[in-house]
Each structure stands twice: as structure tokens, then as C-alpha cells.
Design a protein around this motif. Structure first.
Motif, short mmCIF file in Angstrom:
data_model
loop_
_atom_site.label_atom_id
_atom_site.label_comp_id
_atom_site.label_asym_id
_atom_site.label_seq_id
_atom_site.Cartn_x
_atom_site.Cartn_y
_atom_site.Cartn_z
N PRO B 43 -75.56 -26.70 -17.40
CA PRO B 43 -74.15 -26.75 -17.76
C PRO B 43 -73.46 -25.44 -17.40
CG PRO B 43 -75.53 -27.38 -19.62
CD PRO B 43 -76.43 -26.84 -18.59
N ALA B 44 -72.28 -25.57 -16.77
CA ALA B 44 -71.54 -24.40 -16.30
C ALA B 44 -70.11 -24.49 -16.81
CB ALA B 44 -71.57 -24.36 -14.78
N THR B 46 -66.19 -24.89 -17.01
CA THR B 46 -65.31 -25.76 -16.23
C THR B 46 -63.99 -25.06 -15.89
OG1 THR B 46 -64.47 -26.71 -18.28
CG2 THR B 46 -66.28 -27.86 -17.23
N ASP B 225 -67.42 -25.21 -12.51
CA ASP B 225 -67.91 -26.58 -12.43
C ASP B 225 -66.71 -27.54 -12.44
OD1 ASP B 225 -69.24 -28.98 -12.59
OD2 ASP B 225 -69.80 -28.74 -14.71
N ASN B 226 -66.07 -27.71 -11.28
CA ASN B 226 -64.92 -28.63 -11.19
C ASN B 226 -64.88 -29.37 -9.86
OD1 ASN B 226 -64.27 -26.61 -9.45
ND2 ASN B 226 -62.28 -26.13 -10.34
N PRO B 227 -66.04 -29.80 -9.34
CA PRO B 227 -66.04 -30.35 -7.98
C PRO B 227 -65.27 -31.66 -7.85
CG PRO B 227 -68.17 -30.69 -9.00
CD PRO B 227 -67.39 -29.81 -9.93
#
Lengths: 507, 243
Positions: B43-44, B46, B225-227
Motif C-alpha cells: 500500500p502506497a 494516494t 499510487d494513482n495510476p
């Protein structure tokens, strides 16, 4: 199951860190790809006279294209934090399976050819010429890494061995040493549409058979549509879901969920594979070509939503890379991305995981379950590495752990997690990921599964667990093969949507 | 100017140039190398601010190392925090008058040298005692620890055992800053200390000490983390979309 030609590790309460045994897995060499397989991908199939120059050239090329590789080659201080984190080291004791040592196989060559101290005083900094022996080590040990990224969680600089393994495999391909298993699959998915080489008509037969089976079992006409233009949702799922056990049980689960939601959906014969082994062989162009099948299918069918079935590395590629590779996602301002993104329904995340989809419906009260139908099962959850450390579900960091568990708890009464250090972000790989799911690597697969088997055994003994749910086609196939080596029943493993399928009420 | 002073004066200008230019070049190299794919270890965070917090926890608290191994964390953190305080204390040799916070740091900085050397000794011991770490240690790993410990011990000698002529030393150091050179005291312990520090500065940009700038460029730690929300395409990869 044939008698193994190696010693299966014994289960213990905790997975002990072994004393190193140099060379204990040096014999483990996956089958090398032949001319037919390699030439299709545009790679040579044997080492040419100039293989060394080619390898160094390619390394330099990758160092210029990938910041990960560039930084990771320099940043390691040999602190040792990662040395006891790899399941393959824990299961084999071969020191070259320690993440830092696996990296050093490449780093020693990097130092020799790309750094000043390595050129001036190689003996001082552990720099070495690239030799045939080192290349063989690369081949053997870059195919004893499942690219699961567990080491990257524990590295103080976030060094991800998967990035180095991928670069190593790309260089190996480039000089003519491809791996048969992965490269065959990368060829099949491009030629036929899926990893298993299942042609369109066979797929249609299989789906028709599934419709009959579900009708017989439930009395409800659940459909498995394929290539329906104008459907709202396109489901992209690993091809193993079409006929492997226990995978197909989850496919039935997805279909039942779509049926209960009353939504129009379709599979695609062109995109009949969520998996993308381009990730494992680590060639950006290949990964992009494979991912573009999904883009093309979505544009042709005119679907509004793209949902991905239970597959670990596929979800990493879909969630983390699709927007980059094929434009499935949002925020693109270039014509290529816009063409697809304007077609997609912006009320939903794109792509969406089947677990996100099902959990949304559960929260809306749109699905009903009879949880008691799962009462014969005591369930635990194996987090798949690529989902756990390379992706997300939902809006919150860590949704990839909570959402599948929430679904399980909504459809079943008995759930127990395994030890906390063996799940979540610290989850142990099944042992068969990253292009290792081939019989010629059975020894490394069985030994690499040891930490997971120990954790499972603890909840089997302590909590009478008899079902390990997972959301990855590779995990399912690997455990089906490996569980019996450790004395467990192969049918213990199954999908989250297998549990959904058992409990869902249809009308 | 004596030959000795001349040698050390030139040495320190040279070492400073190599350190600054070398590290700047590395940072330039890292920053211009694209990261074509989103690969944060999840988990990273966002959000971008979440990434700043994640990076701060890594750099200040060594969070991932703490998760990994408590022994390495204890010794590594002791060493780095000790080194930081010692370095801050040394600011006093390059300014007159001395900033007030440097005076506050002074006593802590003196005793932090113990933490620094004990931490280094612990890390070195692991290279002999733990078979896995012994296997991966190269000669340069040992020499780097020897160098740092020698710098620490020679400095502590002058702080706690035999004081050097600190007034003259400060005149020398200040002189380097304002290009008004003064003689360096010919104290053997001081000469060893300064020589090793210069050596450390010179090897910094070509050694594993690059982990210091490197961590800030590590894609697994510095990416948001928003790909699905943002399309992330490297320049060399964007060209493929136009075919």
C-alpha cells in the motif's frame, strides 16, 4: 503425483532462517526457448560471438530507460535487511536466492562496465567481468525469482529485486537465452488471444457448456456472453478461468454476480486473457502489445466498463500499467488515450477489479446470500503478491486486503487470517509466480512455497481451516500442484468468487 | 604557507569540488532517467503530500528497515543520527560568530560520537557474525566501515583525550571558506582525521554512499499510487502511442 527427485521441506511452526548452503540450487535451470519461440519475439535463440557486447549494450540501454534500475544499481549498501525475506531463500538456503545476492549477480557486472571504481579496482568493490558462468547464473537465478516484491517492502531504499530480475531476463532474451515457458506464452497470447492457446470456437463451446452446468445446478439461466457489441461491461479474465479447476468456479461466480446485478456484460475472444507475461519477460513493447488487445477489444465492442477477473499479475498490469500502456483509465490528454477514455463510463474506476465490483454491489444491498451454504468451509485468505504489493482496490491504500476479506465475510461465516507477518504487504508468494509456473521448475516451486505452507499449516492445526481463498490464477494452479507435496488436499485452494458462487441467491 | 598547509588546503578544495560536483551529477543523472511505469510498493500513499510523509518516515525513522530487522535498525539509526549531530556540531568551525543553535547542539554532538561509533561497530560485527551478511560483504564494505570508524575515533581522540589547537584549526577552516588561508596545526591525530574525511568526500559520488541521494529517487518509494486517475507516460514510451 510422481515421487519428487528432491527433498520436500518439513513443515515447522515458524519458518526458520536457514544457514546458507552455497550452490544448493545451482542445478535448477529452466528449459531454454528454441528458435521458433525466440524468433517470433524477435530475439536470437543462441549466443552469438558478440553476446557479451550485446549484453552490455542492452544493460546500458535499460539503465538509460529505467530510473528504477539506474538508482537500484547504485543505492544498495549490503545492509542485509532483505537477506531473510525471500521465500525461495527460506525454502532453499541457496545464498544466491537472497535478494541482495540476486541483485549482485547484475550489480557486479554493472560496476565493472559502468562505474569508475569497478573499472579501476574491481577486486575492491566486488566488480567482475561478464562471463559465461555469470550469464548462466543470471539464467538460473533470475528464474528462481517470482518478482513478488516482498524484498522491496523491507529495503530501506525500496530496492525492488523484481526490477532487476526483469532487466536480467530482458538482457538474457536479447543475447539468445530466453525461457521456454514464458516466451511460448507471450507468443501464444499474441497469435491466438490467450495464454492457453484456446481458439475462439473452443471458447464458445466451453462457455455454452458452463451455461448448461449452471442451469442444471441452479435452475437459473445464467449467461456467459462473448463478443457482444454494445455490452456495458467487458470482463477480462485469465484464460485458466475457462477450464482449469478450481479457476472455473470463480468464473461461474462472476457470471452469477453479473446476472444478479442485471447488467449486460461480455467476454471477448480477442481479449480472452487478462494475464500479461510481458511483465515477466520485462520487455515494454511486448507488454504493451499484449495490453493493447484489451484496448482494441474495448473499442470494437464499444463497452463502457472494463472489469478484471481474479488474477494477480494481471491486476498489477491492469491497475498500475494499463493507463500507461493502452489508455484504460483516466487523465490522458493525448489523442491516443482520449479515444478510449471518452468511451468509458467515468462514474466507475477503470479498470475495476471483480472484487471491487462485487463489493460495491454488496454495499448497495444489490446481492443476497445464504452464508450457511459455505458453512462446511473454514476459510483463510492468501494475499497474492502482485495484488498486495503492486496494486490497490477501492479508494483507500490497503483496499486490496480489506475488500476481498469483506466479500468473504459477507458470503461465509468462518474466516481466520494466517499470521499477520505472512499476509498483507508481507505476504509470501505462492512460489509459482513471475513465469515460474512450469514443471521444469517444480523443485523451486515446492521449496519456495514453504513459508506459505507453514503459515497455512498453523491455521489448519489451530483453527481447522480447510479452504484457502485467493484471487490469482497462478496461485490457484501452483497450490493445486504443490499442496499435496506437503500433505494437504489439492482442493483446499479456490477463488473468492467461488465462495460468492456458493452462497449467492439467484432468481 | 607551509607545504603541509598547502597540501591540506588544496586537498579540501579538491574534495569539496568532487563531492559537490559528483553528487550533483548523480542527481542530474537520476532525475533525467525516466521511470516509465508506476511501481510504488503498495500500500502506497494516494496523494503527493502522502508521498512526502512516506519519504520523511523513511529518511528520518528508517521505517522499512525497522519492519525488516531490529538489529540493523538500531545500529544503523544510532550511526546516522550520531553522524548528523556530529556534523551539525562541526558547523562551528566554519563560522564566526557561531549560530545559537549550533551552540545548543554542541554538547549533544560531542557525545553523539559514541552513538556513531557504537552503531558502526555493531554494523561491522554483523558482517562477521551473520553468515548471510558475511556472504554479501565485499572488501569495500569493510573498508568503508573502517574509514568511518577511524574518522570517528580520531575525532573523539581530539575531543576527549588530547585536544588539538582548536583556535588555530578554526582559523584554518574559516580561512578555507573566505579564501584567506591560515596554517594548519601539525597535530598527527588531526592530520589523520582531516585526511580521512577528505577521502570520504572524494569517494562519496562513486560509492554506495549514493544511497543518500538515491532514496529520494527510488520509484517504489516516491511515486503516488494513482495510476487509474492519471496517465503516466515516459517520453520514450509516448512515442509508441503515435505509431
Amino acid at each position: 503425483m510422481a515421487a519428487p527427485k528432491f527433498e520436500v521441506p518439513t513443515l515447522t511452526e515458524f519458518t526458520a532462517v536457514p544457514k546458507i548452503q552455497e550452490g544448493s540450487m545451482a542445478h535448477m535451470k529452466s528449459f531454454v526457448a528454441n528458435e521458433k519461440v525466440q524468433s517470433f519475439l524477435g530475439y536470437p535463440w543462441e549466443l552469438g560471438e558478440d553476446w557479451k557486447e550485446r549484453a552490455i549494450d542492452r544493460m546500458g540501454d535499460l539503465l538509460g530507460k529505467y530510473r528504477s534500475l539506474r538508482v537500484f544499481m547504485d543505492a544498495c549498501v549490503h545492509c542485509g535487511a532483505c537477506t531473510d525475506k525471500c521465500h525461495y531463500f527460506l525454502g532453499t538456503a541457496d545464498p544466491k536466492n537472497m535478494p541482495v545476492a540476486r541483485q549482485e549477480l547484475m550489480r557486479k557486472v554493472y560496476r565493472r562496465y559502468f562505474t569508475l571504481p569497478g573499472k579501476m579496482a574491481p577486486w575492491l568493490v566486488g566488480a567482475e567481468d561478464l562471463t559465461q558462468e555469470t550469464l548462466d547464473d543470471w539464467y538460473n537465478y533470475y528464474h528462481q525469482c517470482s518478482e513478488c516484491r516482498r524484498c522491496s517492502v523491507y529495503c530501506p531504499y525500496g530496492i525492488d529485486t523484481a526490477e532487476i530480475t526483469m532487466a536480467g531476463r530482458e538482457i538474457l532474451n536479447y543475447v539468445g537465452m530466453g525461457q521456454k515457458y514464458s516466451n511460448e506464452i507471450v507468443g501464444k497470447v499474441q497469435k491466438i488471444g490467450n495464454n492457453l492457446g484456446l481458439p475462439g470456437p473452443a471458447l464458445e463451446d466451453t462457455l455454452a457448456g458452463l451455461e448448461e452446468d449452471v442451469l442444471d445446478a441452479t435452475g437459473v439461466a445464467v449467461k456467459f456472453p462473448i463478443d457482444v457489441e454494445g455490452a456495458e461491461i467487458m470482463l477480462v479474465t485469465p484464460s485458466a478461468d475457462f477450464f482449469s479447476e478450481p479457476h472455473v468456479e470463480s468464473l461461474i461466480g462472476y457470471a452469477k454476480v453479473f446476472h444478479a446485478a442485471g447488467v449486460s456484460w461480455t467476454l471477448s475472444s480477442k481479449a480472452s486473457e487478462a494475464g500479461n507475461f510481458g511483465l515477466f519477460v520485462a520487455n515494454y513493447d511486448t507488454m504493451r502489445t499484449v495490453a493493447n488487445r484489451i484496448r482494441d477489444a474495448a473499442l470494437e465492442l464499444g463497452v463502457k466498463r472494463i472489469v478484471v477477473g481474479e488474477c494477480g499479475h494481471a491486476w498489477r498490469v491492469a491497475y498500475s500499467f494499463w493507463n500507461t500502456l493502452n489508455g484504460v483509465g483516466y487523465g490522458g490528454d493525448d489523442p491516443y488515450a482520449k479515444q478510449l477514455q471518452q468511451q468509458l463510463d467515468s462514474r466507475y474506476p477503470q479498470p475495476q477489479h471483480i472484487c471491487e465490483y462485487t463489493w460495491d454491489l454488496i454495499q448497495q444491498g444489490a446481492l443476497e446470500f445464504d452464508k450457511s451454504l459455505n458453512d462446511d468451509r473454514v476459510i483463510t485468505m492468501h494475499d497474492s503478491c502482485n495484488v498486495a504489493r503492486g496494486s490497490r482496490m477501492g479508494n483507500e491504500a490497503g483496499g486490496q486486503f480489506t475488500i476481498p476479506r469483506n466479500i468473504i465475510k459477507a458470503v461465509a461465516n468462518n474466516f481466520h487470517d494466517m499470521a499477520s507477518e505472512t499476509i498483507g504487504e508481507g505476504t509470501f508468494c505462492c512460489g509459482g509466480g513471475g513465469g515460474l509456473l512450469t514443471d521444469d521448475l517444480m523443485e523451486v516451486r515446492v521449496k519456495g512455497a514453504l513459508p506459505r505452507m507453514n503459515a497455512l499449516n498453523n491455521v489448519v492445526q489451530g483453527e481447522q481451516v480447510n479452504f484457502m481463498a485467493t484471487i490469482c490464477a497462478i496461485c490457484k494452479a501452483q497450490f493445486t500442484k504443490v499442496l499435496p507435496y506437503y500433505g494437504f488436499d489439492m482442493s483446499m485452494v479456490g477463488g473468492v468468487h467461488q465462495l460468492v458462487s456458493t452462497a449467492i441467491k439467484l432468481d | 604557507m607551509s607545504a603541509l598547509t598547502g597540501f591540506y588546503t588544496i586537498l579540501f578544495y579538491f574534495a569539496t569540488f568532487i563531492l559537490v560536483a559528483g553528487v550533483a551529477y548523480r542527481i542530474y543523472e537520476y532525475s533525467r532517467t525516466p521511470a516509465p511505469l508506476k511501481i510504488p510498493t503498495t500500500p502506497a500513499p494516494t496523494t503527493q503530500s502522502g508521498v512526502v510523509v512516506r519519504m520523511a518516515r523513511e529518511v528520518v525513522l528508517f521505517e522499512s528497515l525497522f519492519k525488516s530487522n531490529k538489529w540493523i535498525w538500531v545500529f544503523g539509526w544510532m550511526f546516522h543520527v550520531g553522524l548528523l549531530l556530529v556534523l551539525l556540531r562541526h558547523v562551528r568551525y566554519f563560522q564566526e560568530p557561531v549560530w545559537f543553535w549550533v551552540n545548543i547542539v554542541q554538547p549533544f554532538g560531542m557525545y553523539a560520537s559514541f552513538a556513531m561509533v557504537i552503531g558502526l561497530a555493531g554494523l561491522w560485527a554483523r558482517r562477521f557474525l551473520v553468515d548471510r551478511v558475511r556472504y554479501i560483504s565485499t572488501p569495500s564494505d569493510h573498508l568503508m566501515l573502517a574509514l568511518l570508524i577511524a574518522i570517528g575515533l580520531s575525532g573523539m581522540m581530539m575531543t576527549f583525550v588530547a585536544h588539538t589547537d582548536i583556535i588555530a584549526l578554526k582559523a584554518f577552516a574559516l580561512g578555507l571558506v573566505v579564501f584567506d588561508w591560515h596554517p594548519l596545526p601539525a597535530d598527527p591525530v588531526l592530520l589523520v582525521h582531516l585526511g580521512l574525511v577528505a577521502l570520504l568526500m572524494i569517494i562519496f559520488p562513486v560509492s554506495k554512499l549514493l544511497h543518500a541521494p538515491g532514496i529520494f529517487f527510488s520509484p517504489t518509494r516516491n511515486q503516488v499510487d494513482n495510476p487509474r486517475e492519471r496517465r503516466h507516460v515516459a517520453p520514450w514510451a509516448a512515442a509508441l502511442d503515435k505509431d
